[in-house]
Design an enzyme around this catalytic site. Structure first.
Site, PDB file in Angstrom:
ATOM      1  N   PRO A   1       0.831  -1.211   0.000  1.00 12.34           N
ATOM      2  CG  PRO A   1       0.178  -0.864   2.215  1.00 12.34           C
ATOM      3  CD  PRO A   1       0.910  -1.837   1.329  1.00 12.34           C
ATOM      4  CD  GLU A   2       1.597   6.245  -1.959  1.00 15.09           C
ATOM      5  OE1 GLU A   2       2.239   7.311  -2.077  1.00 15.09           O
ATOM      6  OE2 GLU A   2       1.753   5.273  -2.731  1.00 15.09           O
ATOM      7  CB  SER A   3       1.237   5.241   4.042  1.00 13.44           C
ATOM      8  OG  SER A   3      -0.135   5.548   4.150  1.00 13.44           O
TER       9      SER A   3
END
Length: 647
Positions: free
Chosen positions: A507-509
């Site tokens: 995921p992005e973060s």
């Protein structure tokens, strides 16, 4: 006997009855109502005018210099101060009154002379006919245009191209590795060919809609970002026909004299970095010429009170500004701090020190500034030179600043001790305040916000595992082993962020709160946009340790991208990596071709290859030689070692 006119009582005066003639002329003792009304209006207007003048007219003290003449406005006066003998006297630059008075008088005389000269020229112009004036204006315009053309055609100085190691490394002996490498090459062909068909000349591709795509970082023009960004990958993979197609487009279509507002940072790393990489790989002069042309267009972004560049600049007008969402109108650390290597190379290639001076000025300014807890905040105001919000991250907004410090040291053949010191100081503060270990034993890099550590790590921060490994050699107190171990721990954490999703893509973060570890919580953080940082760290760990697990992890990521991101018209990001039936975002990012596939290919290459990720090439030389236009190749390039990326 005449009858008196009939008037209303309010409009006339009835005199007292008097039988005899009056002894003096008659005068009215009161005003009529209409006359009173007019007088009241006049009085009201006068009062309004007085109050308006009092409240709205400017303070004359602020403009008192204009009474002294134009030259007094232009001369930079400085008040003598309260302790001076003549407090009303103005001095220039210091206490030496006699010298400053002489300097002021010289300035006055020069301004008067220039003023008189301008008046004489204006009088001469007025004597000429309209046709003569128009002819002179046209002549001046033609002269300026000719000078600009001459400047553009001026050949750049010849500089030696280093002997690149690894661009023709041959096929690996292992059949399994050969098949994996060919698969990565086929994925690159699929991405490039579809861009060639559906998005040629556009900045990026919408692979599902099968049309061109762009974002505001590239402005409104079709600048072929994917073409420029992918050149080095095409060359390294041996796709020379595709490389030549890109080169022809650049020669015939890439134009930077467009009315378009672009991101200085993105255009620098993708365009200037891509063009320089293509030049060093191929030796084709057109790439160097275009890189220099673009750099000239970016220079106005540095015209700020501090020399910290604006985030955005209009390529035609040179007008710059910052992102509206940035703290207090600030510039971004990862943006103005990620110009150094490209600009140093530009000075090397052109012999013009202006690029070198611009980025060195940024470094000098940062060195003088106080840093909370030794950390660099992500925001710096280019007008005031003060930090914005105290937010520090090794992910978005901060990441590549630290990477460029380390690689500037490597690029200098490890002689840029200033860059190395800044890197070491920053990493020590990061390790002290940002790096923590979760309850489950995962090492992560959090974000510092106004004195509070947020236990969240971004995909962008995963590059740091590779950075720690790359910077291990030369670390303080001989802590190379420590940083190798730290890099391996970060790689493991980022691998877990991939492994704990349904798609095996990160995921992005992701958070580290309580029972939640290496998992995205918010829906807005669950997307994957074909980013390369995790695979890049795998590559560094493989290169330095030869532990086969990193090759395996890189191949796992490649298979996941192939399975879930590949569509008929190219490759697309996905909106939710935790969903087994993902929705695509319909964007094929230019960095997917330039970085992700490039690094994944090298993870599957034989160990004798020496090219670094993202198409980086080697050119190490001493920075001080730059200012003397040295043509000496670095010993590392000649000896076959390639310690540093180009961009």
């Amino acid at each position: 006997m005449t009858t008196p006119a009939l008037l209303p009582l309010s409009g006339r005066r009835i005199p007292p009855l008097n039988l005899g003639p009056p002894s003096f002329p008659h005068h009215r003792a009161t005003l009529r109502l209409s006359e009173k009304f007019i007088l009241l209006l006049i009085l009201s207007a006068f009062i309004t005018l007085c109050f308006g003048a009092f409240f709205f007219l400017p303070d004359s003290s602020k403009h008192k210099r204009f009474d002294l003449g134009l030259e007094d406005v232009l001369i930079p006066h400085v008040d003598a101060g309260k302790g001076a003998k003549n407090p009303g006297v103005f001095l220039i630059h210091g206490p030496d009154e006699h010298r400053h008075r002489e300097e002021e008088e010289r300035l006055r005389n020069k301004i008067r002379a220039d003023h008189e000269k301008a008046l004489e020229e204006a009088k001469e112009k007025l004597k000429k006919s309209r046709e003569e004036i128009r002819a002179e204006i046209q002549t001046e315009k033609n002269k300026v245009v000719q000078e600009m053309k001459t400047k553009e055609k001026k050949p750049l100085p010849a500089v030696p191209i280093p002997n690149l190691i690894g661009t023709h490394g041959g096929d690996p002996e292992d059949n399994d590795l050969r098949e994996k490498r060919e698969k990565i090459k086929e994925m690159m062909k699929h991405a490039w060919d579809n861009y060639r068909i559906y998005g040629w000349g556009h900045n990026e591709l919408r692979p599902i809609a099968r049309k061109g795509h762009s974002t505001n970082i590239f402005g409104s023009s079709q600048m072929g970002a994917t073409i420029v960004d992918a050149l080095d990958t095409l060359y390294i993979m041996g796709l020379h026909d595709e490389f030549r197609d890109g080169q022809k487009w650049i020669e015939n279509n890439l134009d930077f004299s467009v009315n378009s507002e672009v991101s200085v940072f993105e255009v620098n790393i993708r365009f200037i970095g891509g063009l320089l990489a293509a030049y060093y790989l191929s030796g084709e002069e057109i790439f160097k010429i275009k890189a220099v042309q673009l750099a000239e267009k970016l220079l106005p972004a540095f015209n700020t009170p501090t020399g910290i560049p604006w985030a955005m600049v209009n390529l035609k007008s040179g007008v710059g500004r910052n992102w509206g969402w940035a703290s207090a109108g600030s510039s971004i650390l990862a943006e103005f701090g990620t110009l150094h290597m490209e600009f140093v190379h530009l000075s090397y290639l052109t012999g013009n020190p202006i690029y070198y001076k611009k980025v060195m000025h940024i470094r000098k300014l940062l060195q003088k500034m106080d840093r909370p807890n030794g950390l660099y905040p992500n925001y710096l105001n280019p007008r005031t030179g003060r930090w914005g919000q105290y937010h520090t991250s090794v992910g978005g907004l901060g990441d590549s600043f630290y990477e460029y410090l380390l690689k500037a040291w490597l690029m200098s053949d490890k002689t840029d001790h200033e860059a190395r010191k800044m890197y070491d100081d920053a990493i020590e503060a990061i390790e002290k305040h940002l790096i923590r270990k979760s309850r489950g034993g995962l090492t992560f890099i959090g974000e510092w916000k106004n004195g509070h550590l947020e236990k969240k790590m971004g995909h962008l921060a995963c590059f740091a595992g590779g950075m720690f490994v790359l910077g291990a050699d030369g670390s303080r107190m001989d802590r190379a082993g420590h940083y190798l171990e730290l890099g391996a721990e970060i790689a493991r954490t980022c691998h877990e962020s991939y492994d704990r999703t349904a798609l095996k893509l990160g995921p992005e973060s992701f958070k580290f709160d309580g029972a939640v570890e290496a998992v995205a919580v918010r829906q807005a953080e669950k997307y994957y946009i074909l980013r390369p940082e995790v695979i890049e760290t795998y590559w560094y760990l493989w290169r330095f340790t030869h532990d086969p697990r990193y090759r395996e992890w890189g191949w796992e990521a490649a298979l996941a991208i192939e399975k879930y991101c590949r569509v008929t018209g190219g490759f697309s990001g996905v909106k939710d990596v935790y969903s087994s039936t993902p929705t695509h975002d319909d964007v094929q990012q230019s960095f997917f071709l330039a970085e992700t596939l490039n690094v994944d290919k090298q993870v599957t290459c034989r160990s004798s290859w020496h090219l670094l990720p993202q198409g980086y090439t080697c050119l190490a030389w001493e920075l001080e030689k730059l200012m003397r236009s040295s043509n000496r190749n670095c010993r590392n390039c000649r000896s076959g070692s390639c310690p540093t990326p180009l961009r």
